[in-house]
Design an enzyme around this catalytic site. Structure first.
Site, short mmCIF file in Angstrom:
data_model
loop_
_atom_site.label_atom_id
_atom_site.label_comp_id
_atom_site.label_asym_id
_atom_site.label_seq_id
_atom_site.Cartn_x
_atom_site.Cartn_y
_atom_site.Cartn_z
N SER A 154 10.01 -51.98 29.30
CA SER A 154 11.00 -53.06 29.38
C SER A 154 12.23 -52.57 30.14
O SER A 154 12.58 -51.39 30.07
CB SER A 154 11.43 -53.50 27.98
OG SER A 154 12.49 -54.43 28.03
N TYR A 168 13.66 -52.21 19.17
CA TYR A 168 12.90 -52.60 20.36
C TYR A 168 13.33 -51.79 21.58
O TYR A 168 12.50 -51.18 22.26
CB TYR A 168 13.08 -54.09 20.63
CG TYR A 168 12.34 -54.56 21.87
CD1 TYR A 168 10.97 -54.78 21.83
CD2 TYR A 168 13.02 -54.77 23.08
CE1 TYR A 168 10.29 -55.20 22.96
CE2 TYR A 168 12.35 -55.19 24.21
CZ TYR A 168 10.98 -55.41 24.14
OH TYR A 168 10.30 -55.82 25.27
#
Length: 263
Positions: A154, A168
């Site tokens: 990401s 995350y």
């Protein structure tokens, strides 16, 4: 003089055996569809067996897709998946580690259960699935055409997010670094390891942000002013899995419309 036929097949992945985790929806489904349409035999893994079956039904109109449901947040699930795949295939050309979880909560209220769920799936699950599948990957590997591991990271691993998604962003940074470590370890076995780091894809994870802020505000920091498309993710994965990407390993490729350049 180079054989011209090699250039004609630079992005050919037909006949390859591919496993896509988290493949029943979102980015995983987009990548799976790209490989199915390109002639690969694609195994779809997800925790929900019914969702996997529905995804396979959708994809089968374009080519060969098979459901292999598993819970990859536990090591036993990773090993069971590897065993199930090994009962059907004697090799694995491409592993796409896409299964992931997100948990958002304030610093004061962030629960241990949320932290563990995210790290167990995003980091531990990816590592132990690679461990379990290494023999099948080695069986497909050669110096000219390595087996490929593609981990989905990401752009949140590149910067400090504004949202309170502590586990995350930390887990995706861990995935990026783990992938480089694995790339060094697995190169002598002719297995490449790379990361695709997507920007904003219209997935379930992004729904809440879009509802709160609206599309225009969300896209403001994106130079190309659009969301990541399904074809963007599928195309990048196919590049890394094809002859065109055979000499690339240890790379983190942002697919983010230039967002990483503005961070």
């Amino acid at each position: 003089m180079t054989d011209s036929g090699m250039f004609e097949k630079l992005f050919d992945v037909s006949g390859k055996v591919v496993l896509v985790t988290g493949g029943s929806r979102g980015i995983g489904l987009a990548i799976a569809e790209g490989f199915v349409r390109s002639g690969a035999r694609v195994y779809i893994c997800g925790r929900n067996a019914e969702a996997c079956t529905l995804a396979v039904k959708e994809l089968s109109q374009y080519g060969e897709a098979i459901a292999l449901p598993a819970n990859l947040g536990a090591v036993d699930g990773c090993r069971s998946l590897a065993q199930a795949l090994g009962e059907q295939e004697d090799h694995l050309d491409v592993l796409i580690n896409n299964a992931g979880a997100l948990w958002a909560e304030t610093l004061a209220e962030y629960p241990e259960s949320g932290w563990d769920k995210v790290f167990d799936l995003n980091v531990k699950g990816s590592f132990f699935l690679i461990q379990a599948l290494t023999p099948l990957l080695e069986a497909a590997a050669s110096p000219e055409d390595p087996a490929r591991i593609i981990n989905i990271g990401s752009i949140d691993a590149f910067h400090v997010p504004k949202h309170e998604t502590y586990a995350y962003s930390s887990s995706k940074a861990a995935v990026h670094h783990l992938s480089r470590h694995l790339a060094a370890q697995l190169a002598p076995r002719s297995i490449t390891v790379n990361v695709i780091a997507p920007g904003m894809f219209k997935s379930k994870m992004l729904e809440g942000t879009l509802e709160r802020r609206g599309e225009e505000a969300v896209l403001a920091p994106v130079p190309l002013k659009r969301f990541v498309a399904e074809s963007d993710m599928a195309g990048t994965a196919i590049y890394l899995a094809s002859r065109a990407g055979a000499y690339v390993t240890g790379a983190v490729l942002p697919v983010d419309g230039g967002t990483a350049t503005t961070l």
